[in-house]
Design a protein around this motif. Structure first.
Motif, PDB file in Angstrom:
ATOM      1  N   LEU A 139       1.562   3.224   5.907  1.00 23.11           N
ATOM      2  CA  LEU A 139       2.728   2.932   5.073  1.00 23.11           C
ATOM      3  C   LEU A 139       3.255   1.515   5.288  1.00 23.11           C
ATOM      4  CD1 LEU A 139       4.577   6.315   5.634  1.00 23.11           C
ATOM      5  CD2 LEU A 139       3.558   5.568   3.474  1.00 23.11           C
ATOM      6  N   GLU A 140       2.944   0.927   6.422  1.00 26.91           N
ATOM      7  CA  GLU A 140       3.505  -0.379   6.764  1.00 26.91           C
ATOM      8  C   GLU A 140       3.000  -1.498   5.863  1.00 26.91           C
ATOM      9  OE1 GLU A 140       2.641  -0.889  10.892  1.00 26.91           O
ATOM     10  OE2 GLU A 140       3.834   0.856  11.515  1.00 26.91           O
ATOM     11  N   SER A 141       1.844  -1.303   5.237  1.00 33.99           N
ATOM     12  CA  SER A 141       1.295  -2.339   4.357  1.00 33.99           C
ATOM     13  C   SER A 141       1.307  -1.905   2.894  1.00 33.99           C
ATOM     14  CB  SER A 141      -0.140  -2.698   4.777  1.00 33.99           C
ATOM     15  OG  SER A 141      -0.967  -1.553   4.736  1.00 33.99           O
ATOM     16  N   ALA A 142       2.127  -0.916   2.560  1.00 33.84           N
ATOM     17  CA  ALA A 142       2.156  -0.385   1.199  1.00 33.84           C
ATOM     18  C   ALA A 142       2.949  -1.280   0.255  1.00 33.84           C
ATOM     19  CB  ALA A 142       2.749   1.022   1.198  1.00 33.84           C
ATOM     20  N   ASP A 143       2.445  -1.418  -0.964  1.00 31.36           N
ATOM     21  CA  ASP A 143       3.214  -2.029  -2.046  1.00 31.36           C
ATOM     22  C   ASP A 143       3.923  -0.952  -2.861  1.00 31.36           C
ATOM     23  OD1 ASP A 143       2.396  -4.854  -1.707  1.00 31.36           O
ATOM     24  OD2 ASP A 143       0.411  -4.077  -2.195  1.00 31.36           O
ATOM     25  N   THR A 144       3.279   0.211  -2.962  1.00 34.18           N
ATOM     26  CA  THR A 144       3.862   1.384  -3.615  1.00 34.18           C
ATOM     27  C   THR A 144       3.562   2.603  -2.754  1.00 34.18           C
ATOM     28  OG1 THR A 144       3.678   0.528  -5.876  1.00 34.18           O
ATOM     29  CG2 THR A 144       3.749   2.912  -5.637  1.00 34.18           C
ATOM     30  N   VAL A 145       4.562   3.450  -2.558  1.00 33.03           N
ATOM     31  CA  VAL A 145       4.381   4.715  -1.847  1.00 33.03           C
ATOM     32  C   VAL A 145       4.677   5.853  -2.818  1.00 33.03           C
ATOM     33  CG1 VAL A 145       5.205   6.203   0.029  1.00 33.03           C
ATOM     34  CG2 VAL A 145       4.988   3.734   0.390  1.00 33.03           C
ATOM     35  N   VAL A 146       3.753   6.803  -2.911  1.00 35.20           N
ATOM     36  CA  VAL A 146       3.930   7.962  -3.777  1.00 35.20           C
ATOM     37  C   VAL A 146       3.975   9.219  -2.910  1.00 35.20           C
ATOM     38  CG1 VAL A 146       3.045   9.280  -5.728  1.00 35.20           C
ATOM     39  CG2 VAL A 146       2.689   6.800  -5.642  1.00 35.20           C
TER      40      VAL A 146
ATOM     41  N   VAL B  97       8.014   2.106   5.804  1.00 32.42           N
ATOM     42  CA  VAL B  97       7.719   1.488   4.505  1.00 32.42           C
ATOM     43  C   VAL B  97       8.451   0.155   4.384  1.00 32.42           C
ATOM     44  CG1 VAL B  97       7.902   1.762   2.004  1.00 32.42           C
ATOM     45  CG2 VAL B  97       7.391   3.756   3.446  1.00 32.42           C
ATOM     46  N   PRO B  98       7.775  -0.905   3.958  1.00 31.48           N
ATOM     47  CA  PRO B  98       8.454  -2.203   3.784  1.00 31.48           C
ATOM     48  C   PRO B  98       9.611  -2.106   2.796  1.00 31.48           C
ATOM     49  CG  PRO B  98       6.071  -2.460   3.645  1.00 31.48           C
ATOM     50  CD  PRO B  98       6.330  -0.996   3.642  1.00 31.48           C
ATOM     51  N   ALA B  99      10.639  -2.884   3.025  1.00 30.91           N
ATOM     52  CA  ALA B  99      11.814  -2.853   2.155  1.00 30.91           C
ATOM     53  C   ALA B  99      11.484  -3.281   0.737  1.00 30.91           C
ATOM     54  CB  ALA B  99      12.908  -3.756   2.727  1.00 30.91           C
ATOM     55  N   THR B 100      10.405  -4.050   0.571  1.00 34.51           N
ATOM     56  CA  THR B 100      10.033  -4.537  -0.760  1.00 34.51           C
ATOM     57  C   THR B 100       9.162  -3.551  -1.533  1.00 34.51           C
ATOM     58  OG1 THR B 100       8.128  -5.664   0.226  1.00 34.51           O
ATOM     59  CG2 THR B 100      10.150  -6.949  -0.073  1.00 34.51           C
ATOM     60  N   ALA B 101       8.731  -2.472  -0.893  1.00 37.88           N
ATOM     61  CA  ALA B 101       7.806  -1.540  -1.538  1.00 37.88           C
ATOM     62  C   ALA B 101       8.508  -0.682  -2.582  1.00 37.88           C
ATOM     63  CB  ALA B 101       7.147  -0.648  -0.494  1.00 37.88           C
ATOM     64  N   ARG B 102       7.759  -0.276  -3.585  1.00 40.65           N
ATOM     65  CA  ARG B 102       8.233   0.653  -4.608  1.00 40.65           C
ATOM     66  C   ARG B 102       7.999   2.077  -4.099  1.00 40.65           C
ATOM     67  NH1 ARG B 102       5.314  -0.440 -10.134  1.00 40.65           N
ATOM     68  NH2 ARG B 102       3.516  -0.023  -8.812  1.00 40.65           N
ATOM     69  N   LEU B 103       8.988   2.941  -4.286  1.00 42.52           N
ATOM     70  CA  LEU B 103       8.890   4.333  -3.839  1.00 42.52           C
ATOM     71  C   LEU B 103       8.887   5.248  -5.050  1.00 42.52           C
ATOM     72  CD1 LEU B 103      11.460   4.255  -0.897  1.00 42.52           C
ATOM     73  CD2 LEU B 103       9.003   4.598  -0.664  1.00 42.52           C
TER      74      LEU B 103
ATOM     75  N   VAL C  93      12.917   2.662  -7.287  1.00 38.69           N
ATOM     76  CA  VAL C  93      12.716   4.034  -6.806  1.00 38.69           C
ATOM     77  C   VAL C  93      12.522   4.917  -8.034  1.00 38.69           C
ATOM     78  CG1 VAL C  93      13.668   5.954  -5.495  1.00 38.69           C
ATOM     79  CG2 VAL C  93      14.123   3.605  -4.764  1.00 38.69           C
ATOM     80  N   LEU C  94      11.391   5.618  -8.082  1.00 35.30           N
ATOM     81  CA  LEU C  94      11.026   6.391  -9.254  1.00 35.30           C
ATOM     82  C   LEU C  94      10.802   7.853  -8.888  1.00 35.30           C
ATOM     83  CD1 LEU C  94       9.263   3.463  -9.181  1.00 35.30           C
ATOM     84  CD2 LEU C  94       8.951   4.118 -11.557  1.00 35.30           C
ATOM     85  N   THR C  95      11.168   8.740  -9.790  1.00 34.33           N
ATOM     86  CA  THR C  95      10.952  10.173  -9.582  1.00 34.33           C
ATOM     87  C   THR C  95      10.414  10.766 -10.875  1.00 34.33           C
ATOM     88  OG1 THR C  95      13.215  10.762 -10.265  1.00 34.33           O
ATOM     89  CG2 THR C  95      12.858  10.337  -7.910  1.00 34.33           C
ATOM     90  N   SER C  96       9.691  11.887 -10.748  1.00 33.47           N
ATOM     91  CA  SER C  96       9.165  12.537 -11.948  1.00 33.47           C
ATOM     92  C   SER C  96       9.389  14.036 -11.862  1.00 33.47           C
ATOM     93  CB  SER C  96       7.671  12.241 -12.121  1.00 33.47           C
ATOM     94  OG  SER C  96       6.906  12.854 -11.102  1.00 33.47           O
ATOM     95  N   ALA C  97       9.239  14.677 -13.001  1.00 40.32           N
ATOM     96  CA  ALA C  97       9.412  16.127 -13.090  1.00 40.32           C
ATOM     97  C   ALA C  97       8.140  16.820 -12.591  1.00 40.32           C
ATOM     98  CB  ALA C  97       9.753  16.497 -14.525  1.00 40.32           C
TER      99      ALA C  97
END
Length: 334
Positions: A79-86, A113-119, A171-175
């Protein structure tokens, strides 16, 4: 277009690293969605645009909600090198005791997770993001069966039960499961434009674009509906997307009254006919901006906005950028 950390490289160039964080009781289809969609996104030279890894709180065998398990090679250090975490859904999302037992390790892992990453989360993976505190003050959704529970457990989250996905400041969420497909395509579209996302959708044989605001298919009391559909009206509109169209004209194509057309459109798409048409015009204009050097006024006419001024206003309202800025981002031209 999102920047990458530069930690992941392919053919001597940095690629965007997507890390899928899984937990015991994983729903395998949701893991497959992320790998399939991001894994098939390519540039014009056929080179991958994303690197996709799977990790867990500890590497090794992770159970699923089926009769097989998944061998996860990476621990939380990925996770430390992630640009996006799903974060996909897991069985423990549905039980308060299981959630409590795993909350500590999950929060610790997401702390890497880096502060710049998309979650992002799929289905009830939103409970993990909420437990980690990243949904506080943000709009979010989850599977319609769990929306009330999410809102009750985390009152600081603005839970919207009537949409397929949300995107609030990175920060994104889905159904439910299928909405995870829409969410991943939305992220690919934001990163690399409509053409790349549409190509991924075609390869996967799924619809290229369902707006996040479309209604979830919520279980409602059975009601009588007529045998007709809005499909004929939608086909007619798409074939004439550059022409001025009226509700009355679309209603005639569907052999309905305007009132019935409005009702059926809301049932099937979650929006009015004119809202739906505006989104199709926007998507068509985006593709033209990516593919061609045509002036903005010409694209506005071809996509049905009429004037460049009207199209610029629509772009700013929906995308937050001008058509020229959008073209510069995805084509690198003035």
């Amino acid at each position: 277009m999102r920047k990458t950390t530069g930690e992941a490289w392919e053919a001597g160039r940095p690629v965007h690293r997507v890390v899928v964080f899984v937990r015991p009781g994983l729903l395998p289809m949701e893991l497959g969605i992320v790998h399939r969609l991001f894994g098939t996104a390519e540039d014009d030279d056929g080179r991958p645009l994303y690197s996709v890894l799977t990790c867990a709180s500890a590497p090794g065998e992770v159970s699923t909600d089926t009769d097989f398990s998944v061998n996860v090679p990476h621990g939380p250090e990925a996770l430390e090198s992630a640009d996006t975490v799903v974060v996909p859904a897991a069985v423990e999302d549905y039980g308060p005791q299981e959630r409590g037992r795993l909350a500590g390790p999950v929060r610790a892992a997401l702390g890497r997770v880096p502060a710049t990453a998309r979650l992002a989360s799929i289905c009830t993976g939103s409970f993990v993001l909420a437990a980690a505190g990243v949904l506080e003050g943000r709009r979010a959704t989850t599977h319609w069966k769990s929306c009330a529970e999410l809102a009750s457990l985390y009152p600081e989250v603005d839970v919207d039960p009537d949409v397929l996905y949300t995107d609030d400041r990175g920060v994104l969420t889905s159904a439910g499961v299928a909405a995870g497909i829409d969410l991943c395509l939305h992220m690919i579209r934001d990163d690399h434009g409509a053409e790349v996302a549409n190509t991924v959708a075609r390869r996967t044989v799924v619809p290229p674009h369902r707006e996040g605001g479309q209604a979830q298919y919520i279980d409602r009391p059975i009601r009588q509906v007529d045998d007709s559909s809005t499909a004929a009206a939608r086909t007619y509109a798409l074939q004439r997307i550059g022409e001025p169209l009226t509700l009355e004209e679309l209603a005639r194509q569907a052999a309905m009254s305007v009132r019935t057309l409005n009702r059926r459109f809301r049932q099937e798409t979650g929006v009015t006919p004119m809202q739906w048409l505006g989104r199709q015009r926007l998507d068509y204009a985006r593709r033209l901006l990516e593919r061609s050097d045509e002036p903005v006024d010409r694209i506005a006419a071809r996509s049905g906005f009429g004037t460049g001024t009207a199209m610029r206003q629509h772009f700013r309202e929906v995308l937050g950028v001008s058509p020229r800025a959008y073209r510069n981002t995805f084509r690198g031209t003035a």
